[in-house]
Scaffold this motif. Sequence first.
Motif, short mmCIF file in Angstrom:
data_model
loop_
_atom_site.label_atom_id
_atom_site.label_comp_id
_atom_site.label_asym_id
_atom_site.label_seq_id
_atom_site.Cartn_x
_atom_site.Cartn_y
_atom_site.Cartn_z
N UNK A 53 0.82 -1.21 0.00
CA UNK A 53 0.00 0.00 0.00
C UNK A 53 0.86 1.26 0.00
N UNK A 54 2.16 1.10 0.10
CA UNK A 54 3.09 2.23 0.17
C UNK A 54 4.23 2.03 -0.81
N UNK A 55 4.77 3.15 -1.30
CA UNK A 55 6.08 3.11 -1.92
C UNK A 55 7.11 3.01 -0.80
N UNK A 56 8.27 2.41 -1.05
CA UNK A 56 9.23 2.21 0.04
C UNK A 56 9.65 3.49 0.74
N UNK A 57 9.72 4.60 0.01
CA UNK A 57 10.11 5.86 0.64
C UNK A 57 9.01 6.45 1.50
N UNK A 58 7.77 5.96 1.34
CA UNK A 58 6.64 6.47 2.11
C UNK A 58 6.27 5.59 3.29
N UNK A 59 6.98 4.49 3.47
CA UNK A 59 6.66 3.58 4.57
C UNK A 59 6.91 4.26 5.91
N UNK A 60 6.02 4.08 6.87
CA UNK A 60 6.25 4.69 8.19
C UNK A 60 7.40 4.03 8.92
N UNK A 61 8.08 4.80 9.73
CA UNK A 61 9.20 4.26 10.49
C UNK A 61 10.26 5.29 10.71
N UNK A 69 11.31 -3.17 9.57
CA UNK A 69 10.66 -4.48 9.58
C UNK A 69 9.15 -4.30 9.71
N UNK A 70 8.39 -5.15 8.98
CA UNK A 70 6.94 -5.08 9.02
C UNK A 70 6.34 -6.48 8.91
N UNK A 71 5.23 -6.69 9.62
CA UNK A 71 4.37 -7.82 9.35
C UNK A 71 3.41 -7.39 8.24
N UNK A 72 3.39 -8.14 7.15
CA UNK A 72 2.51 -7.79 6.03
C UNK A 72 1.64 -8.99 5.69
N UNK A 73 0.37 -8.74 5.40
CA UNK A 73 -0.55 -9.82 5.06
C UNK A 73 -0.30 -10.28 3.63
N UNK A 74 -0.64 -11.54 3.38
CA UNK A 74 -0.48 -12.11 2.05
C UNK A 74 -1.67 -11.74 1.18
N UNK A 75 -1.56 -10.62 0.52
CA UNK A 75 -2.63 -10.17 -0.38
C UNK A 75 -2.38 -10.74 -1.76
N UNK A 76 -3.27 -11.61 -2.24
CA UNK A 76 -3.07 -12.25 -3.54
C UNK A 76 -3.41 -11.29 -4.67
N UNK A 77 -2.72 -11.47 -5.79
CA UNK A 77 -2.93 -10.61 -6.95
C UNK A 77 -4.25 -10.93 -7.64
N UNK A 86 2.29 -7.40 -5.60
CA UNK A 86 3.50 -6.64 -5.25
C UNK A 86 3.51 -5.26 -5.93
N UNK A 87 2.36 -4.78 -6.32
CA UNK A 87 2.27 -3.49 -6.99
C UNK A 87 1.96 -2.39 -5.98
N UNK A 88 2.69 -1.28 -6.06
CA UNK A 88 2.48 -0.14 -5.17
C UNK A 88 1.88 1.02 -5.97
N UNK A 89 1.86 2.20 -5.37
CA UNK A 89 1.26 3.36 -6.03
C UNK A 89 2.02 3.77 -7.28
N UNK A 90 3.33 3.74 -7.23
CA UNK A 90 4.12 4.22 -8.38
C UNK A 90 5.17 3.22 -8.85
N UNK A 91 5.03 1.96 -8.47
CA UNK A 91 6.01 0.97 -8.90
C UNK A 91 5.60 -0.44 -8.50
N UNK A 92 6.60 -1.31 -8.42
CA UNK A 92 6.32 -2.70 -8.09
C UNK A 92 7.60 -3.37 -7.57
N UNK A 93 7.40 -4.42 -6.79
CA UNK A 93 8.50 -5.22 -6.28
C UNK A 93 8.71 -6.43 -7.20
#
Length: 227
Positions: A53-61, A69-77, A86-93
């Motif tokens: 839900x975030x670009x890496x530069x926008x992640x809180x911390x 480090x984050x616990x992230x839920x397995x959201x299926x595509x 693995x798609x974010x607002x302006x990119x993808x992993x």
Amino acid sequence: MENVKFIKNGISKLPPGFRFQPTDEELVFQYLKCKILSYQLPASIIPEINVCNYDPSDLPGNYGEQDRYYFSSKETKYRNGNRMNRTTKSGYWKATGSEKKVIRISSSISNNNVGLAGIRKSLVFYKGKSPNGSRSDWIMHEYRLVNVESNSSHQKYVKEIGDWVVCRIFMKKRRNVDKYSVSIMNQPRFFDFMRVHNAAPGPMITSSSSSTSTEVSSSDQTSGYIC
């Protein structure tokens, strides 16, 4: 042991002087396993955030820390698929390299039942839309908990457990130093200590009005240089 909480408003915050630097084994078996099996965590230090839900530069911390480090839920595509989104607002992993198996070194492994293990997947963040995105310096290690079993034919089966993963996100260090810069850095540096202690008022280098050449004053002729 009482569970210690270091999370406030979804952001982990440690007291000054403390660093959270767990090993792969600790992340999988002390945190992810406890999270999935609803055991008590060693400490509430890893927040729950959907990383995509975030670009890496926008992640809180805390940006002062190199790793987050984050616990992230397995959201299926896709609704009927197992592939993670693995798609974010302006990119993808994008996954890179081969997966690494994480096991408990202290645990005994039998031939019939290997038991719980972890899988570490490495991903790189790309800006833009797939497959034409531009590679960035953001790296993510995604840890998953799996159960490894073997049947009577000694064939091993791997099955993922739980709806959570642990993500370790950090910025890759750049080392773009050209050969010229390295040669300049490796050259000996000279320090004029005599000039510092015996400097007379006025400029050290004077220019003659009748000539275009430059003359060095007598105070410089007795200067000593050391390497």
